[in-house]
Scaffold this motif. Structure first.
Motif, short mmCIF file in Angstrom:
data_model
loop_
_atom_site.label_atom_id
_atom_site.label_comp_id
_atom_site.label_asym_id
_atom_site.label_seq_id
_atom_site.Cartn_x
_atom_site.Cartn_y
_atom_site.Cartn_z
N HIS A 226 -10.93 -8.58 -9.38
CA HIS A 226 -11.73 -9.58 -10.09
C HIS A 226 -12.66 -10.31 -9.11
CE1 HIS A 226 -12.69 -13.03 -12.65
NE2 HIS A 226 -12.39 -13.79 -11.62
N PHE A 227 -12.20 -10.56 -7.90
CA PHE A 227 -13.00 -11.34 -6.95
C PHE A 227 -14.04 -10.49 -6.22
CE2 PHE A 227 -8.81 -13.59 -7.09
CZ PHE A 227 -9.26 -14.73 -7.74
N SER A 228 -13.63 -9.32 -5.73
CA SER A 228 -14.52 -8.57 -4.84
C SER A 228 -15.04 -7.29 -5.47
CB SER A 228 -13.76 -8.19 -3.56
OG SER A 228 -12.71 -7.29 -3.89
N GLY A 229 -14.49 -6.89 -6.61
CA GLY A 229 -14.87 -5.61 -7.20
C GLY A 229 -14.18 -4.43 -6.54
N GLU A 230 -13.32 -4.70 -5.55
CA GLU A 230 -12.67 -3.61 -4.83
C GLU A 230 -11.17 -3.63 -5.06
OE1 GLU A 230 -13.94 -3.17 -0.67
OE2 GLU A 230 -15.55 -4.54 -1.22
N GLN A 231 -10.58 -2.42 -5.02
CA GLN A 231 -9.12 -2.34 -5.13
C GLN A 231 -8.49 -3.02 -3.91
OE1 GLN A 231 -7.65 1.70 -5.03
NE2 GLN A 231 -5.56 1.11 -5.61
N PRO A 232 -7.45 -3.82 -4.11
CA PRO A 232 -6.81 -4.45 -2.96
C PRO A 232 -6.25 -3.42 -1.98
CG PRO A 232 -6.07 -5.45 -5.01
CD PRO A 232 -6.87 -4.25 -5.39
N VAL A 233 -6.12 -3.83 -0.71
CA VAL A 233 -5.55 -2.95 0.30
C VAL A 233 -4.29 -3.59 0.88
CG1 VAL A 233 -7.74 -1.85 0.92
CG2 VAL A 233 -7.00 -3.93 2.14
N ALA A 234 -3.38 -2.74 1.36
CA ALA A 234 -2.10 -3.22 1.88
C ALA A 234 -1.49 -2.12 2.74
CB ALA A 234 -1.16 -3.55 0.71
N PRO A 235 -0.41 -2.43 3.47
CA PRO A 235 0.23 -1.37 4.26
C PRO A 235 0.70 -0.22 3.37
CG PRO A 235 1.35 -3.50 4.63
CD PRO A 235 0.21 -3.75 3.70
N HIS B 220 -6.38 -12.88 5.24
CA HIS B 220 -6.60 -11.74 4.34
C HIS B 220 -5.31 -11.61 3.53
CE1 HIS B 220 -7.25 -7.83 2.64
NE2 HIS B 220 -8.42 -7.71 3.21
N VAL B 221 -5.41 -11.61 2.21
CA VAL B 221 -4.19 -11.66 1.40
C VAL B 221 -3.57 -10.29 1.14
CG1 VAL B 221 -4.94 -13.81 0.27
CG2 VAL B 221 -5.31 -11.60 -0.88
N GLY B 222 -4.25 -9.20 1.57
CA GLY B 222 -3.67 -7.87 1.36
C GLY B 222 -3.45 -7.57 -0.10
N ARG B 223 -2.22 -7.22 -0.47
CA ARG B 223 -1.94 -6.80 -1.86
C ARG B 223 -2.02 -7.95 -2.85
NH1 ARG B 223 4.42 -5.98 -3.12
NH2 ARG B 223 5.21 -7.92 -2.29
N LEU B 224 -2.15 -9.19 -2.36
CA LEU B 224 -2.29 -10.33 -3.27
C LEU B 224 -3.76 -10.61 -3.60
CD1 LEU B 224 0.56 -12.38 -1.64
CD2 LEU B 224 0.63 -11.36 -3.92
N ALA B 225 -4.64 -9.68 -3.21
CA ALA B 225 -6.05 -9.77 -3.62
C ALA B 225 -6.17 -9.26 -5.06
CB ALA B 225 -6.91 -8.92 -2.70
N HIS B 226 -7.38 -9.40 -5.60
CA HIS B 226 -7.62 -8.88 -6.94
C HIS B 226 -9.06 -8.40 -7.05
CE1 HIS B 226 -7.59 -8.34 -11.24
NE2 HIS B 226 -6.28 -8.47 -11.20
N PRO C 281 -2.06 -1.90 -4.82
CA PRO C 281 -3.05 -1.77 -3.74
C PRO C 281 -3.15 -0.33 -3.24
CG PRO C 281 -0.99 -2.65 -2.87
CD PRO C 281 -0.80 -2.50 -4.36
N ARG C 282 -4.22 -0.08 -2.53
CA ARG C 282 -4.41 1.20 -1.84
C ARG C 282 -3.79 1.07 -0.45
NH1 ARG C 282 -8.40 2.82 1.66
NH2 ARG C 282 -9.70 0.99 1.37
N ALA C 283 -2.99 2.05 -0.05
CA ALA C 283 -2.40 2.01 1.30
C ALA C 283 -3.51 2.22 2.33
CB ALA C 283 -1.33 3.08 1.44
N LEU C 284 -3.56 1.39 3.33
CA LEU C 284 -4.62 1.46 4.33
C LEU C 284 -4.51 2.74 5.17
CD1 LEU C 284 -4.27 -2.24 5.42
CD2 LEU C 284 -6.45 -1.23 4.70
N ALA C 285 -5.65 3.43 5.35
CA ALA C 285 -5.70 4.56 6.29
C ALA C 285 -5.87 3.98 7.70
CB ALA C 285 -6.88 5.46 5.94
N GLN C 286 -5.60 4.77 8.71
CA GLN C 286 -5.68 4.24 10.09
C GLN C 286 -7.09 3.74 10.43
OE1 GLN C 286 -3.41 5.62 13.20
NE2 GLN C 286 -1.61 6.04 11.95
N GLU C 287 -8.13 4.44 9.91
CA GLU C 287 -9.50 3.95 10.21
C GLU C 287 -9.74 2.58 9.55
OE1 GLU C 287 -8.44 7.06 9.10
OE2 GLU C 287 -9.94 7.31 7.51
N ASP D 242 -12.71 -8.49 0.41
CA ASP D 242 -11.51 -7.96 -0.24
C ASP D 242 -10.22 -8.67 0.19
OD1 ASP D 242 -11.02 -6.94 2.29
OD2 ASP D 242 -10.87 -4.85 1.65
N GLY D 243 -10.38 -9.75 0.96
CA GLY D 243 -9.22 -10.55 1.35
C GLY D 243 -8.95 -11.71 0.43
N GLN D 244 -9.71 -11.81 -0.66
CA GLN D 244 -9.60 -13.00 -1.53
C GLN D 244 -8.59 -12.79 -2.66
OE1 GLN D 244 -13.32 -14.24 -3.33
NE2 GLN D 244 -12.37 -16.00 -4.35
N GLY D 245 -7.72 -13.79 -2.85
CA GLY D 245 -6.72 -13.69 -3.90
C GLY D 245 -6.63 -14.90 -4.80
#
Ligand code: FNR
Ligand code: 8K6
Length: 348
Positions: free
Chosen positions: A113-122, A105-111, A142-148, A66-69
């Motif tokens: 399209h690449f991983s099938g997952e919603q991007p994550v970011a602060p 890890h590109v965070g919110r600049l992921a997509h 992006p989805r805001a990252l939880a502490q876990e 999920d770090g791919q953009g």
């Protein structure tokens, strides 16, 4: 006697790493990995041709899916990727060179399209625009990252660093620059968190320092570098309050004896009022260890910058794409081929 003498002085980074000269090949994304995001033989040949740089920093390499953009950027999280990178490090070492892997890890600049997952970011703030080279893909919220999730990410950076050492790299550079995941925590534009990772310089620096400490624990401070962009210039807006975050972060980094700190910027003639001038000058004032300068450097400005103590190593990006034999040409005072964007189509 070579031209630009200061570029050709060796550099003792630490007890385990001495570089033959002060020219660093900057990390350069080329989008040329094979299926499974595995580095190819063509990539090994490309890096091998540039092994006379004092240090090569690899193109940014994703630590998990999920770090791919961008399309076809290499990874360092599967066995096949580690094997692919071994060909690269062998090619560079066979020519007497040194190479670090850049952890990305590109965070919110992921997509998705690449991983099938919603991007994550602060924070759940989308970047306005479309993915380079895939203009029909708009960036997603992006989805805001939880502490876990954050704890998991820190561990994934450390594992990726260990994988890089297994693949034969001399060290790793943590990509904390250019508006990607780590940088998204460090700027007010992209970090709106109200927990231990937001609001204050100490909190906003927490993720960067946790990643640094986890990587250092796994591979050693002497094999860990970090790239930072104190003045946001791409993928986010600058905010004068960011200055306090970087003042705090750099003070903490001074306690850690990393291999080096590397400025992330395209053009270091840019000045930032809130940093009191150029980003490289700001880092030099606040960071006491080895500093890599970059951003539009010519052989002349690079050797001058070294001689005047503006930085300790000079990273060269686009000219290295245009001139595989950049080091030899500069040493022998031969003319350089000008870079052109069309050169990105092929690995030469
Ligand atoms: C880059 N840059 C870059 N930076 C980074 O940290 N990781 C990367 O993977 C990339 N990829 C990349 C690809 C391409 C095609 C370009 C042109 C640039 C930025 C690069 O490392 C450097 O900071 C800039 O290119 C400025 O240096 P030059 O080119 O003026 O010497
Ligand atoms: C059609 C050519 C586009 C060139 C991009 C190739 C690969 C992407 C590079 C990603 C990393 C660079 C850092 C982002 C800054 C962009 C500002 C120009």
């Amino acid at each position: 006697m070579s031209a630009h003498q200061s570029l050709f002085e060796p550099c003792v980074l630490n007890a385990s790493l001495t570089l033959a000269n002060r020219i660093v090949m900057a990390p350069l994304t080329r989008c040329m990995a094979g299926p499974g995001l595995v580095p190819t033989q063509a990539m090994a040949d490309y890096y091998g041709r540039r092994a006379d740089a004092g240090l090569i920093i690899s193109e940014a390499t994703i630590i998990r899916p999920d770090g791919q953009g961008y399309p076809d950027t290499p990874g360092i999280y599967t066995q096949a990727q580690i094997e692919g990178w071994k060909r690269v490090t062998d090619a560079v070492h066979a020519e007497g060179g040194k190479i670090f892997l850049q952890l990305w890890h590109v965070g919110r600049l992921a997509h998705s399209h690449f991983s099938g997952e919603q991007p994550v970011a602060p924070s759940a703030i989308a970047f306005e625009g479309t993915v380079p080279r895939m203009r029909d893909l708009s960036y997603e919220t992006p989805r805001a990252l939880a502490q876990e999730d954050i704890a998991r990410l820190v561990e994934d950076y450390a594992q990726a660093a260990e994988n890089a050492i297994t693949a034969g790299f001399d060290g790793v550079e943590i990509h904390g620059a250019n508006g990607y995941l780590i940088d998204q925590f460090l700027h007010f534009d992209t970090n709106h968190r109200d927990d231990d990772y937001g609001r204050t310089p100490e909190n906003m620096s927490r993720f960067a320092l946790q990643v640094v400490d986890a990587v250092v624990t796994r591979v050693g401070a002497e094999r860990t570098g970090l790239r930072l962009t104190p003045g946001a210039y791409t993928h986010m807006a600058a905010d004068a309050r960011d200055r306090e975050v970087f003042d705090y972060l750099l003070a903490r980094l001074n306690e850690r004896e990393l291999a080096y700190l590397h400025l992330g910027i395209f053009d270091d003639s840019l000045t930032f009022d809130f940093l009191g001038g150029r980003a490289s000058e700001y880092l030099r004032r606040h960071y006491s260890g080895t500093l890599i300068g970059v951003g539009g450097l010519t052989p002349e400005s690079a050797s001058e910058g070294l001689a005047q103590g503006k930085f300790d190593l000079a990273a060269i990006g686009r000219p290295f794409i245009a001139n595989p034999d950049y080091v030899r040409r500069v040493q022998q005072a031969e003319p350089l081929v000008d870079y052109h964007q069309d050169m990105l189509a092929e690995l030469v």
